[in-house]
Design a protein around this motif. Structure first.
Motif, PDB file in Angstrom:
ATOM      1  N   ALA A 100       6.018   4.187   2.211  1.00 39.05           N
ATOM      2  CA  ALA A 100       5.707   5.566   2.595  1.00 39.05           C
ATOM      3  C   ALA A 100       6.638   6.554   1.906  1.00 39.05           C
ATOM      4  O   ALA A 100       7.851   6.327   1.805  1.00 39.05           O
ATOM      5  CB  ALA A 100       5.804   5.723   4.107  1.00 39.05           C
ATOM      6  N   CYS A 101       6.065   7.655   1.440  1.00 34.78           N
ATOM      7  CA  CYS A 101       6.807   8.702   0.732  1.00 34.78           C
ATOM      8  C   CYS A 101       6.396  10.064   1.278  1.00 34.78           C
ATOM      9  O   CYS A 101       5.239  10.269   1.652  1.00 34.78           O
ATOM     10  CB  CYS A 101       6.517   8.659  -0.763  1.00 34.78           C
ATOM     11  N   SER A 102       7.329  11.014   1.293  1.00 36.71           N
ATOM     12  CA  SER A 102       7.053  12.384   1.718  1.00 36.71           C
ATOM     13  C   SER A 102       6.881  13.284   0.493  1.00 36.71           C
ATOM     14  O   SER A 102       7.672  13.215  -0.446  1.00 36.71           O
ATOM     15  CB  SER A 102       8.197  12.936   2.577  1.00 36.71           C
ATOM     16  N   VAL A 114       0.857  -1.186   0.000  1.00 36.34           N
ATOM     17  CA  VAL A 114       0.000   0.000   0.000  1.00 36.34           C
ATOM     18  C   VAL A 114       0.889   1.230   0.000  1.00 36.34           C
ATOM     19  O   VAL A 114       1.867   1.310   0.755  1.00 36.34           O
ATOM     20  CB  VAL A 114      -0.932   0.013   1.228  1.00 36.34           C
ATOM     21  N   GLY A 115       0.583   2.177  -0.867  1.00 38.90           N
ATOM     22  CA  GLY A 115       1.344   3.418  -0.897  1.00 38.90           C
ATOM     23  C   GLY A 115       0.858   4.393   0.165  1.00 38.90           C
ATOM     24  O   GLY A 115      -0.346   4.550   0.369  1.00 38.90           O
ATOM     25  N   GLY A 116       1.789   5.025   0.843  1.00 39.77           N
ATOM     26  CA  GLY A 116       1.469   6.078   1.807  1.00 39.77           C
ATOM     27  C   GLY A 116       2.094   7.381   1.337  1.00 39.77           C
ATOM     28  O   GLY A 116       3.323   7.494   1.288  1.00 39.77           O
ATOM     29  N   VAL A 117       1.270   8.337   0.959  1.00 42.13           N
ATOM     30  CA  VAL A 117       1.767   9.614   0.430  1.00 42.13           C
ATOM     31  C   VAL A 117       1.513  10.665   1.501  1.00 42.13           C
ATOM     32  O   VAL A 117       0.394  11.157   1.663  1.00 42.13           O
ATOM     33  CB  VAL A 117       1.076   9.963  -0.900  1.00 42.13           C
ATOM     34  N   ILE A 118       2.551  10.992   2.249  1.00 44.41           N
ATOM     35  CA  ILE A 118       2.447  11.768   3.482  1.00 44.41           C
ATOM     36  C   ILE A 118       3.225  13.072   3.327  1.00 44.41           C
ATOM     37  O   ILE A 118       4.213  13.142   2.588  1.00 44.41           O
ATOM     38  CB  ILE A 118       2.999  10.948   4.678  1.00 44.41           C
ATOM     39  N   VAL A 119       2.803  14.107   4.031  1.00 47.54           N
ATOM     40  CA  VAL A 119       3.443  15.420   3.892  1.00 47.54           C
ATOM     41  C   VAL A 119       4.921  15.376   4.247  1.00 47.54           C
ATOM     42  O   VAL A 119       5.777  15.800   3.462  1.00 47.54           O
ATOM     43  CB  VAL A 119       2.707  16.461   4.768  1.00 47.54           C
ATOM     44  N   ASP A 120       5.265  14.841   5.432  1.00 48.69           N
ATOM     45  CA  ASP A 120       6.656  14.893   5.880  1.00 48.69           C
ATOM     46  C   ASP A 120       6.872  13.814   6.930  1.00 48.69           C
ATOM     47  O   ASP A 120       6.479  13.974   8.089  1.00 48.69           O
ATOM     48  CB  ASP A 120       6.976  16.278   6.457  1.00 48.69           C
ATOM     49  N   LEU A 121       7.526  12.734   6.561  1.00 49.92           N
ATOM     50  CA  LEU A 121       7.733  11.617   7.489  1.00 49.92           C
ATOM     51  C   LEU A 121       8.708  11.956   8.606  1.00 49.92           C
ATOM     52  O   LEU A 121       8.770  11.240   9.603  1.00 49.92           O
ATOM     53  CB  LEU A 121       8.230  10.391   6.721  1.00 49.92           C
ATOM     54  N   ALA A 122       9.478  13.048   8.459  1.00 47.94           N
ATOM     55  CA  ALA A 122      10.368  13.472   9.542  1.00 47.94           C
ATOM     56  C   ALA A 122       9.621  14.214  10.635  1.00 47.94           C
ATOM     57  O   ALA A 122      10.134  14.392  11.738  1.00 47.94           O
ATOM     58  CB  ALA A 122      11.490  14.354   8.994  1.00 47.94           C
ATOM     59  N   GLY A 150      -3.469  -0.037  -3.037  1.00 48.71           N
ATOM     60  CA  GLY A 150      -4.188   1.221  -2.895  1.00 48.71           C
ATOM     61  C   GLY A 150      -3.238   2.267  -2.359  1.00 48.71           C
ATOM     62  O   GLY A 150      -2.062   1.984  -2.075  1.00 48.71           O
ATOM     63  N   ILE A 151      -3.745   3.479  -2.216  1.00 50.21           N
ATOM     64  CA  ILE A 151      -2.903   4.591  -1.766  1.00 50.21           C
ATOM     65  C   ILE A 151      -3.642   5.379  -0.697  1.00 50.21           C
ATOM     66  O   ILE A 151      -4.808   5.741  -0.875  1.00 50.21           O
ATOM     67  CB  ILE A 151      -2.537   5.526  -2.938  1.00 50.21           C
ATOM     68  N   ILE A 152      -2.949   5.642   0.403  1.00 51.15           N
ATOM     69  CA  ILE A 152      -3.437   6.536   1.453  1.00 51.15           C
ATOM     70  C   ILE A 152      -2.678   7.847   1.293  1.00 51.15           C
ATOM     71  O   ILE A 152      -1.443   7.861   1.320  1.00 51.15           O
ATOM     72  CB  ILE A 152      -3.205   5.934   2.845  1.00 51.15           C
ATOM     73  N   VAL A 153      -3.400   8.940   1.112  1.00 54.27           N
ATOM     74  CA  VAL A 153      -2.728  10.196   0.778  1.00 54.27           C
ATOM     75  C   VAL A 153      -3.214  11.334   1.667  1.00 54.27           C
ATOM     76  O   VAL A 153      -4.406  11.488   1.901  1.00 54.27           O
ATOM     77  CB  VAL A 153      -2.927  10.548  -0.717  1.00 54.27           C
ATOM     78  N   ARG A 177       4.065  13.058  -8.974  1.00 48.35           N
ATOM     79  CA  ARG A 177       5.055  12.085  -9.445  1.00 48.35           C
ATOM     80  C   ARG A 177       4.996  10.799  -8.606  1.00 48.35           C
ATOM     81  O   ARG A 177       5.047   9.685  -9.151  1.00 48.35           O
ATOM     82  CB  ARG A 177       6.449  12.699  -9.383  1.00 48.35           C
ATOM     83  N   ILE A 178       4.860  10.948  -7.290  1.00 48.80           N
ATOM     84  CA  ILE A 178       4.767   9.779  -6.407  1.00 48.80           C
ATOM     85  C   ILE A 178       3.514   8.964  -6.731  1.00 48.80           C
ATOM     86  O   ILE A 178       3.557   7.726  -6.822  1.00 48.80           O
ATOM     87  CB  ILE A 178       4.766  10.215  -4.933  1.00 48.80           C
ATOM     88  N   LEU A 179       2.395   9.645  -6.932  1.00 51.17           N
ATOM     89  CA  LEU A 179       1.154   8.943  -7.259  1.00 51.17           C
ATOM     90  C   LEU A 179       1.300   8.165  -8.563  1.00 51.17           C
ATOM     91  O   LEU A 179       0.824   7.028  -8.673  1.00 51.17           O
ATOM     92  CB  LEU A 179       0.000   9.940  -7.358  1.00 51.17           C
ATOM     93  N   ASP A 180       1.961   8.764  -9.563  1.00 55.31           N
ATOM     94  CA  ASP A 180       2.166   8.077 -10.837  1.00 55.31           C
ATOM     95  C   ASP A 180       2.991   6.805 -10.648  1.00 55.31           C
ATOM     96  O   ASP A 180       2.655   5.742 -11.188  1.00 55.31           O
ATOM     97  CB  ASP A 180       2.868   9.004 -11.832  1.00 55.31           C
ATOM     98  N   VAL A 181       4.084   6.913  -9.893  1.00 54.60           N
ATOM     99  CA  VAL A 181       4.961   5.754  -9.703  1.00 54.60           C
ATOM    100  C   VAL A 181       4.241   4.645  -8.943  1.00 54.60           C
ATOM    101  O   VAL A 181       4.328   3.462  -9.306  1.00 54.60           O
ATOM    102  CB  VAL A 181       6.248   6.181  -8.958  1.00 54.60           C
TER     103      VAL A 181
END
Length: 350
Positions: A101-103, A69-77, A125-128, A113-117
């Protein structure tokens, strides 16, 4: 188990060693909850014994969803988003899935770009957590068949699952608390680039001031600071100069998150002011360190872990026949500690 060189171990090998059918092995891999625990354990032991590694692309070609599952998050730090991601991770682990997970760093182009990849990788699925109000890239992802769950974003008219917090209420309760203490001039510390949650909180604070008979344009100083770079806490500490230079000088600051509140506290302390005797501070999130600083931070509590856990639950439910989209909203609560108090008898001028 000894095999000829070059032999690729398959589910038939696992089934033979475990003494079960190939369909039972498949169920253990894709739907472990429907397999009796003793049988599941026997199959898992056989998998380890023969060294079987499932072929992800092949499983997807057979119509089985990816465990990724993709995690598209503002800032993992950011501690808030780290905890949100942990909630996602723990719920997915219960279902045998994991999160990639991606920031986005609040950059729309990076989000797209992250959503495309992720879509190209055929994730389950993707949680954004969207960068801003323009959800074109998110909607395109959903339209092309990848399930999407919004987090920290009400779904509004969109036909998507979403989980969020009533942000305007959070801003309202923070401002109401300060007004009740006697403050009449507040500052709201945000950023030059903000996720959608922050403007909604600012709107709630303004509404609370209007309901108290105050003019929000005069009673609320709207400060925006650049971040990334510099680091958020450093930027907030530097913002203390702008707060103190304002006329009339605010007697309290509402910060868009707890990390910013800590920065303001450090900045004020470095300039010889006391909190809350000279200036009150309210944070947002109630992260774990909020009780460990001095003074302990008054803040608005929301649960990032719960947000992430619920978002993952909604995403997993997308594959269930008859699934309907849900819009889950949680109510934030004010936690009063030691960083707020009545305004000083007269405002300090620096």
């Amino acid at each position: 188990m000894d095999e000829q060189p070059g032999h690729r171990v398959g589910m038939r090998d696992v089934a033979r060693v475990a003494g079960v059918s190939v369909s039972t092995v498949a169920n253990v891999l894709s739907r472990p909850g429907i397999v009796a625990p003793p049988t599941r354990q026997r199959v898992e032991q056989a998998i380890r014994r023969v060294g079987y590694v499932p072929n992800g692309p092949a499983r997807q070609l057979r119509g089985r969803p990816s465990p990724i599952v993709g995690g598209v998050i503002v800032d993992l730090a950011n501690p808030f988003f780290a905890e949100l991601n942990r909630g996602i991770e723990d719920r997915l682990a219960e279902a045998g899935c994991l999160v990639l997970a991606c920031s986005t760093d609040l950059q729309p182009a990076k989000e797209a770009r992250i959503l495309d990849v992720l879509r190209e990788q055929a994730v389950r699925g993707i949680i954004v957590s969207p960068v801003g109000p323009d959800l074109t890239a998110v909607l395109e992802t959903s339209r092309r068949g990848t399930p999407v769950v919004l987090v920290e974003q009400p779904r509004g008219p969109l036909d998507l699952c979403a989980v969020s917090v009533e942000d305007a209420l959070g801003g309202r309760v923070a401002a109401e608390h300060l007004v009740a203490l006697g403050h009449r001039h507040l500052a709201y510390l945000g950023a030059t680039v903000e996720p959608g949650t922050v403007p909604r909180r600012r709107t709630g604070a303004r509404q609370a001031l209007a309901d108290a008979g105050l003019d929000p344009d005069r009673a609320l100083l709207d400060l925006r600071m650049p971040i990334h770079p510099p680091p958020l806490a450093d930027a907030a500490a530097a913002a203390a100069d702008r707060i103190l230079a304002a006329r009339p000088t605010p007697t309290a600051v509402i910060c868009f998150n707890d990390t910013a509140a800590v920065g303001v506290l450090q900045g004020l302390t470095a300039r010889g002011l006391r909190v809350p005797e000279d200036m009150s501070i309210v944070g947002y999130d109630d992260l774990r360190f909020a009780t460990r600083i001095a003074p302990a931070l008054t803040t608005v509590r929301q649960s990032p872990y719960q947000l992430g856990h619920t978002a993952a639950d909604l995403l997993l439910d997308e594959s269930r026949p008859g699934h309907t989209h849900h819009d889950v909203r949680y109510r934030p609560t004010l936690v009063v500690r030691s960083s707020t108090g009545p305004p000083p008898a007269r405002t300090h001028r620096h």
